[in-house]
Design a protein around this motif. Structure first.
Motif, PDB file in Angstrom:
ATOM      1  N   VAL A   1      40.051  78.798 145.069  1.00 45.88           N
ATOM      2  CA  VAL A   1      39.227  78.661 144.045  1.00 45.88           C
ATOM      3  C   VAL A   1      39.761  78.217 142.705  1.00 45.88           C
ATOM      4  CG1 VAL A   1      38.082  80.503 142.657  1.00 45.88           C
ATOM      5  CG2 VAL A   1      37.979  80.890 145.093  1.00 45.88           C
ATOM      6  N   ILE A   2      38.924  77.346 142.037  1.00 45.00           N
ATOM      7  CA  ILE A   2      39.726  77.075 140.624  1.00 45.00           C
ATOM      8  C   ILE A   2      38.614  77.500 139.706  1.00 45.00           C
ATOM      9  CG2 ILE A   2      39.632  74.682 139.449  1.00 45.00           C
ATOM     10  CD1 ILE A   2      40.325  73.126 142.149  1.00 45.00           C
ATOM     11  N   ASP A   3      39.015  78.045 138.608  1.00 41.55           N
ATOM     12  CA  ASP A   3      38.383  78.623 137.288  1.00 41.55           C
ATOM     13  C   ASP A   3      38.776  77.818 136.136  1.00 41.55           C
ATOM     14  OD1 ASP A   3      36.875  80.797 138.551  1.00 41.55           O
ATOM     15  OD2 ASP A   3      38.581  81.812 138.653  1.00 41.55           O
ATOM     16  N   ILE A   4      37.354  77.413 135.521  1.00 43.04           N
ATOM     17  CA  ILE A   4      37.670  76.612 134.345  1.00 43.04           C
ATOM     18  C   ILE A   4      36.842  76.964 133.327  1.00 43.04           C
ATOM     19  CG2 ILE A   4      37.743  74.367 133.213  1.00 43.04           C
ATOM     20  CD1 ILE A   4      38.294  72.934 135.766  1.00 43.04           C
TER      21      ILE A   4
ATOM     22  N   LYS B   1      28.105  76.702 126.087  1.00 44.44           N
ATOM     23  CA  LYS B   1      29.333  76.626 126.778  1.00 44.44           C
ATOM     24  C   LYS B   1      29.152  77.332 128.216  1.00 44.44           C
ATOM     25  CE  LYS B   1      32.703  76.952 123.163  1.00 44.44           C
ATOM     26  NZ  LYS B   1      33.337  75.516 123.365  1.00 44.44           N
ATOM     27  N   VAL B   2      29.884  76.996 129.109  1.00 45.19           N
ATOM     28  CA  VAL B   2      29.731  77.381 130.371  1.00 45.19           C
ATOM     29  C   VAL B   2      31.142  77.584 130.928  1.00 45.19           C
ATOM     30  CG1 VAL B   2      27.595  76.476 131.143  1.00 45.19           C
ATOM     31  CG2 VAL B   2      29.642  75.143 131.528  1.00 45.19           C
ATOM     32  N   SER B   3      31.183  78.546 132.046  1.00 41.70           N
ATOM     33  CA  SER B   3      32.287  78.596 132.836  1.00 41.70           C
ATOM     34  C   SER B   3      32.207  77.988 134.044  1.00 41.70           C
ATOM     35  CB  SER B   3      32.833  80.103 132.962  1.00 41.70           C
ATOM     36  OG  SER B   3      31.985  80.818 133.541  1.00 41.70           O
ATOM     37  N   LEU B   4      33.012  77.492 134.744  1.00 45.82           N
ATOM     38  CA  LEU B   4      33.016  76.954 136.050  1.00 45.82           C
ATOM     39  C   LEU B   4      33.825  77.467 137.096  1.00 45.82           C
ATOM     40  CD1 LEU B   4      33.298  72.976 136.727  1.00 45.82           C
ATOM     41  CD2 LEU B   4      34.579  74.488 137.921  1.00 45.82           C
ATOM     42  N   LYS B   5      33.267  77.801 138.308  1.00 43.05           N
ATOM     43  CA  LYS B   5      34.173  78.280 139.321  1.00 43.05           C
ATOM     44  C   LYS B   5      33.774  77.536 140.523  1.00 43.05           C
ATOM     45  CE  LYS B   5      35.066  82.348 142.124  1.00 43.05           C
ATOM     46  NZ  LYS B   5      34.803  83.849 142.092  1.00 43.05           N
ATOM     47  N   LEU B   6      34.689  76.758 141.014  1.00 44.71           N
ATOM     48  CA  LEU B   6      34.724  75.922 142.209  1.00 44.71           C
ATOM     49  C   LEU B   6      35.309  76.680 143.377  1.00 44.71           C
ATOM     50  CD1 LEU B   6      35.192  72.141 142.569  1.00 44.71           C
ATOM     51  CD2 LEU B   6      36.723  73.678 143.815  1.00 44.71           C
ATOM     52  N   THR B   7      34.494  76.769 144.461  1.00 40.71           N
ATOM     53  CA  THR B   7      35.228  77.510 145.685  1.00 40.71           C
ATOM     54  C   THR B   7      34.948  76.493 146.876  1.00 40.71           C
ATOM     55  OG1 THR B   7      34.160  79.605 145.075  1.00 40.71           O
ATOM     56  CG2 THR B   7      34.880  79.418 147.302  1.00 40.71           C
ATOM     57  N   LEU B   8      36.283  76.220 147.530  1.00 42.50           N
ATOM     58  CA  LEU B   8      36.324  75.212 148.562  1.00 42.50           C
ATOM     59  C   LEU B   8      36.635  76.070 149.599  1.00 42.50           C
ATOM     60  CD1 LEU B   8      36.090  72.223 149.207  1.00 42.50           C
ATOM     61  CD2 LEU B   8      38.643  72.290 148.993  1.00 42.50           C
ATOM     62  N   LYS B   9      35.660  75.898 150.802  1.00 44.35           N
ATOM     63  CA  LYS B   9      35.854  76.811 151.908  1.00 44.35           C
ATOM     64  C   LYS B   9      36.070  75.983 153.011  1.00 44.35           C
ATOM     65  CE  LYS B   9      31.786  79.629 150.150  1.00 44.35           C
ATOM     66  NZ  LYS B   9      31.814  80.963 150.318  1.00 44.35           N
ATOM     67  N   ILE B  10      37.298  76.550 154.033  1.00 42.33           N
ATOM     68  CA  ILE B  10      37.789  75.812 155.075  1.00 42.33           C
ATOM     69  C   ILE B  10      37.668  77.005 156.323  1.00 42.33           C
ATOM     70  CG2 ILE B  10      39.651  74.617 156.305  1.00 42.33           C
ATOM     71  CD1 ILE B  10      40.413  73.730 153.260  1.00 42.33           C
TER      72      ILE B  10
END
Length: 151
Positions: free
Chosen positions: A98-101, A82-91
């Motif tokens: 930030v989206i955490d799953i 199992k992993v956790s995911l952290k997506l960071t979109l930078k503008i």
């Protein structure tokens, strides 16, 4: 000749009788540990009832602002799959989005399959991570998220 055979015979026994050191096969990687790491976004798409953001190539510059991002997959403590995911979109000039799953399952031994609530939502093959999920939230809004990232 007998003296030569007498000398060579024990030498042959020593040389042929010793087993060669075999290299042990490496332990198969734990799926979560194998996919863990930071991936740089190379494509991103998000859609909801307010509209769609489709960025087929990242980083990119839109109206003088650079858009880039990362995805970090982290092994869940005590979980080999199992992993956790952290997506960071930078503008540039804006606060990071930030989206955490949490609790994404990882199956296979390369390529690896990513699963959320039992459904396949992506894969990790070598240095490339792809992800795509769509769902309807509690307010009935349909949301889609997909991205590709590379290590």
């Amino acid at each position: 000749m007998n003296k030569l055979l007498f000398f060579l015979f024990p030498l042959l026994l020593v040389l042929t009788g010793c087993p060669k050191d075999k290299e042990k096969d490496p332990e198969p990687a734990k799926p979560a540990a194998a996919v863990a790491g930071t991936y740089t976004l190379s494509a991103f798409r998000y859609s909801d009832s307010d509209g769609t953001t489709n960025l087929p190539t990242l980083p990119t510059t839109i109206n003088g602002r650079t858009v880039s991002g990362t995805v970090v997959l982290t092994q869940v403590s005590g979980q080999d799959a199992k992993v956790s995911l952290k997506l960071t979109l930078k503008i540039t000039g804006q606060q990071d989005a930030v989206i955490d799953i949490d609790e994404i399952g990882v199956e296979g031994s390369g390529p690896y399959t990513l699963k959320l609530d039992g459904q396949s939502v992506g894969s990790v093959d070598g240095n490339t991570c792809t992800f795509s999920v769509s769902e309807t939230d509690q307010q009935g809004q349909h949301v889609e998220l997909s991205f590709t990232g590379r290590k």
